[in-house]
Design an enzyme around this catalytic site. Structure first.
Site, short mmCIF file in Angstrom:
data_model
loop_
_atom_site.label_atom_id
_atom_site.label_comp_id
_atom_site.label_asym_id
_atom_site.label_seq_id
_atom_site.Cartn_x
_atom_site.Cartn_y
_atom_site.Cartn_z
N LEU A 178 0.80 -1.22 0.00
CA LEU A 178 0.00 0.00 0.00
C LEU A 178 0.84 1.27 0.00
CD1 LEU A 178 -2.84 -1.10 2.43
CD2 LEU A 178 -2.73 -1.27 -0.06
N ASP A 231 23.60 -11.61 4.18
CA ASP A 231 23.82 -12.52 3.07
C ASP A 231 25.31 -12.70 2.77
OD1 ASP A 231 23.03 -14.02 0.59
OD2 ASP A 231 24.02 -12.31 -0.35
#
Length: 261
Positions: A178, A231
């Site tokens: 949104l 990561d």
């Protein structure tokens, strides 16, 4: 005070027959001292509460209309707000069925039927908006040492994280359903080594001129940068923690400026 009196004393005397004598006496007494001054009303009400509950209110002013918001935590005072009026905190005072209630302001991304809805910002003024967010990635001693020496096998952790954060900010509307698609004026992401905590501190600043804020862009930049650090270092340690992702400040817009204390 008039609203409270109307709510308490609107029932006709003929309807009190079915009540216990004690409750009838209470209501009739309320009606009698409702015509007095506010101070007299509060004093008599406190005495009646002591008779009913066995103890007076916790403070002399607990039932006073001018401080009801403090002690009853209702968020309003009958002396300051009229029905259907909103205060600065977005609390709406409404009157109905003889009761004065306070309603929290509706969530902006939920419509009247409770369904998710994107906010229409077409009528909002375009102003300069700036938001700053921060976060921290706890690496642990081993991974931290490798990052500091730029010896992580995947490459320069801090530089890659910075680029990833900028890219993440630009993709916010694609990630958060949104959020509006904002034309960003600038995104700055900085990283620094926190030797004491064996962590990487991340800071992001997003800037735009438009009808809606850029808090989500700044927070997304920090989040994506933090995930990139994870990561690139996860082969060294699985104990890495992403923490303290939070908004630090925002400026511009109808709600004004805000700074974390």
């Amino acid at each position: 005070m008039a609203l409270v009196r109307r709510a308490l004393f609107s029932r006709p005397t003929s309807q009190l027959i079915g009540l216990t004598s004690h409750r009838t006496r209470c209501l009739l007494n309320f009606r009698n001292f409702s015509r007095r001054s506010d101070d007299e009303w509060v004093d008599d009400f406190n005495k009646e509460m002591e008779n009913v509950f066995g103890r007076p209110p916790e403070s002399p002013s607990q039932w006073g209309g001018h401080v009801a918001s403090e002690n009853l935590k209702a968020g309003f005072s009958t002396n300051h707000y009229s029905p259907d009026e909103e205060d600065s905190r977005g609390l709406k005072v409404t009157e109905g069925v003889g009761i004065l209630t306070v309603e929290p302001r509706h969530l902006t991304h939920v419509d009247g039927s409770g369904k998710a809805s994107m906010v229409n910002v077409a009528e909002k003024a375009e102003t300069k908006r700036v938001a700053v967010a921060s976060g921290r990635v706890f690496l642990g001693p081993k991974a931290f040492e490798l990052v500091a020496e730029n010896n992580i096998a995947k490459g320069d952790v801090l530089t890659v994280a910075k680029i990833a954060g900028i890219q993440g900010a630009k993709q916010t509307s694609n990630l958060i359903p949104l959020c509006h698609n904002i034309l960003l004026s600038g995104v700055d992401v900085s990283t620094s080594l926190n030797e004491e905590l064996h962590a990487v501190d991340i800071r992001a600043e997003a800037t735009a001129t438009g009808p809606t804020g850029v808090e989500m862009e700044a927070l997304t930049a920090v989040s994506v940068a933090s995930l990139t650090v994870y990561d690139m270092c996860k082969a060294v340690s699985k104990d890495i923690q992403i923490s303290n992702v939070q908004l630090e400040s925002k400026t511009g817009g109808k709600s004004g400026d805000w700074y974390r204390e």
